[in-house]
Scaffold this active site. Sequence first.
Site, mmCIF file in Angstrom:
data_model
loop_
_atom_site.group_PDB
_atom_site.id
_atom_site.type_symbol
_atom_site.label_atom_id
_atom_site.label_comp_id
_atom_site.label_asym_id
_atom_site.label_seq_id
_atom_site.Cartn_x
_atom_site.Cartn_y
_atom_site.Cartn_z
ATOM 1 N N TYR A 293 0.876 -1.181 0.000
ATOM 2 C CA TYR A 293 0.000 0.000 0.000
ATOM 3 C C TYR A 293 0.906 1.223 0.000
ATOM 4 O O TYR A 293 1.687 1.433 0.939
ATOM 5 C CB TYR A 293 -0.884 -0.005 1.257
ATOM 6 N N TYR B 237 -10.855 -3.992 7.234
ATOM 7 C CA TYR B 237 -10.450 -2.635 7.617
ATOM 8 C C TYR B 237 -10.367 -2.477 9.128
ATOM 9 O O TYR B 237 -9.767 -1.532 9.615
ATOM 10 C CB TYR B 237 -11.487 -1.613 7.112
HETATM 11 C C1 LIG Z 1 -9.579 2.382 0.493
HETATM 12 S S1 LIG Z 1 -11.039 2.871 -0.297
HETATM 13 C C2 LIG Z 1 -11.385 1.563 -1.351
HETATM 14 C C3 LIG Z 1 -11.587 2.030 -2.756
HETATM 15 C C4 LIG Z 1 -12.872 2.719 -2.976
HETATM 16 N N1 LIG Z 1 -13.944 1.778 -3.179
HETATM 17 C C5 LIG Z 1 -12.782 3.652 -4.140
HETATM 18 O O1 LIG Z 1 -13.631 3.608 -5.032
HETATM 19 O O2 LIG Z 1 -11.858 4.466 -4.164
HETATM 20 C C6 LIG Z 1 -12.150 2.740 1.051
HETATM 21 C C7 LIG Z 1 -13.525 3.232 0.757
HETATM 22 O O3 LIG Z 1 -14.211 2.335 -0.067
HETATM 23 C C8 LIG Z 1 -15.554 2.146 0.363
HETATM 24 N N2 LIG Z 1 -15.723 0.777 0.805
HETATM 25 C C9 LIG Z 1 -14.757 -0.134 0.953
HETATM 26 N N3 LIG Z 1 -15.261 -1.305 1.349
HETATM 27 C C10 LIG Z 1 -16.572 -1.150 1.467
HETATM 28 C C11 LIG Z 1 -17.624 -2.000 1.864
HETATM 29 N N4 LIG Z 1 -17.429 -3.265 2.223
HETATM 30 N N5 LIG Z 1 -18.855 -1.481 1.916
HETATM 31 C C12 LIG Z 1 -19.087 -0.216 1.567
HETATM 32 N N6 LIG Z 1 -18.131 0.636 1.169
HETATM 33 C C13 LIG Z 1 -16.881 0.181 1.122
HETATM 34 C C14 LIG Z 1 -15.743 3.090 1.503
HETATM 35 O O4 LIG Z 1 -16.272 4.283 1.023
HETATM 36 C C15 LIG Z 1 -14.348 3.318 1.993
HETATM 37 O O5 LIG Z 1 -14.197 4.557 2.659
#
Ligand SMILES: C[S@@+](CC[C@H](N)C(=O)[O-])C[C@H]1O[C@@H](n2cnc3c(N)ncnc32)[C@H](O)[C@@H]1O
Length: 511
Positions: free
Chosen positions: A366, A472
């Site tokens: 990461y 997470y």
């Molecule tokens: C590290 S980012 C992952 C990439 C993100 N999905 C993106 O489009 O940039 C983390 C964010 O993804 C979303 N996310 C990740 N896992 C999720 C889950 N299981 N359910 C809902 N939202 C999720 C949340 O908004 C979170 O704050």
Amino acid sequence: MRAQTRVIPGPTVTLSMAAQEFSLDGAFESRSTPVIYDLTGDTDSEPENAVPKISSHKEDRAPFVSTLPHRRPSATFRLPQKRDIASSSEDISVPSRHGTPITQTFLNLKATSQPKTPSPTPSLKRGNVEVVIPSPSQRQQKLFKTLKPVEPLPNGFSDRRFPIETEETEKAARRAYPKVRNVDRSVISFALSPRPMPHTSITPVQSLRYELNQKLKRIKGPEVTFDMDDEKVAMLSANFGFLNEYKLQDGITRADPGFNAGCTCSGPCDPASCDCVEMEEDSDNRIYTYHPSADGQIVLRSDFLKRKRHPRILECNEACGCRGKCWNTAVQRGRSVRLQIFDTGGRGLGLRSPDPIIAGQFIDTYLGEVISKQEADARENVDDKNQSYLFTLDHNRYDGDVIEMYGEDYDDFYVVDGQKFGSPTRFMNHSCNPNCIIAPVYTTNHADHLVYYLAFFALHNIPAGTELTFDYNPNWDGSNKIDPNAVKCLCGEPNCRGQLWPNARKKGRKA
Ligand SMILES: C[S@@+](CC[C@H](N)C(=O)[O-])C[C@H]1O[C@@H](n2cnc3c(N)ncnc32)[C@H](O)[C@@H]1O
């Protein structure tokens, strides 16, 4: 056919040029005797009543056709019977000493005499049209003598205004020009750009896709691709930069390599004795990390993968007896699987691999901006609380070395922010039933307790095309209490906790 052009010296020049004459209203008339058109316009060399003037007024037309005895034609051109007078007139050009070419005068005549509606083609008869070409009158000749020659307007080429000669000569004298080199042109090589030139007719969306592809191509290791709609491509292409290494921001320092320490193994390291293998906190038991898989890859052992808390991994490096050339270097060897960033729908973008991944296989690190805790707090307060890309590098908070170096209450651990810059793992979503783990890995300097890598490994075998996820909130206490302000989890697993993390993130960021 081109008309003949002739310059006839003498005070008066007369052109006799056509087989027929035309009247000024455009109608052709047949004449058997030559007709003289006097273009001189002067009055002093002939009787008052014989002065012709070019005019469009009907009443002025008659005197124009002159039969003056002193204006007899001195040259006569007999033209073919079916000659097109209109087109031939354009070809006539006789220089005049007045400066105005005869052609111009003649065309003026023609312009004033052209009817608005062309007449039908006349019947042609043989005959002469005679045109008197003016010679300067005495009055005009006197006037010319008083006139000064007109200076040409400066055009940048005049020697007087742009003394090229002098300047060039001086330059040459100063040896201001480089020496001429003799080049063998048969052996000149052309460096071709390795990047293909984008086609000029590509649309903005195609251009963004191209840009994103170019960005992905610059990532080290097996290819990284994307699968998403234009809107997401536009967002990603415009707002995200891919990294191959941490981006250290102001105030972030790395430990001096002089403090680095390694194992004393000679030759290939033995996990049973290598100093780089960590011990359990409460025993002298070794925490074995990597081992060779059935197909020869270096992967994490299953007992390491199953641990609730993953301790740090110290990989062998230059300071080791093995010089970092042993099995204990899985992360340093780099990513070995291809990756794809794709649209998951409700959870935004996600990450998957088109390749099958085996249990314990290293996936990627990461990456992001490494910033201070204060900077991370400031960014977190500004940014949308539903999205978080912050990882605190505080894994060693309770490590004896860290406590010894920084004190028990030390809390200023650096934070990795992957929001604007990062690696493909920045797109890994949370799952309450993840298929990957994240572990702290030291590669080049074991003394660098504040900047180390966050490395993802497969928790079990992952079929090609499966979304890659991790937990997470690995320290989740197992309660079913839902924080109403928490980000709702959409992982869809049967054991889903319903939320990603409690809203009070600052107390315990990921990792
Ligand atoms: C590290 S980012 C992952 C990439 C993100 N999905 C993106 O489009 O940039 C983390 C964010 O993804 C979303 N996310 C990740 N896992 C999720 C889950 N299981 N359910 C809902 N939202 C999720 C949340 O908004 C979170 O704050």
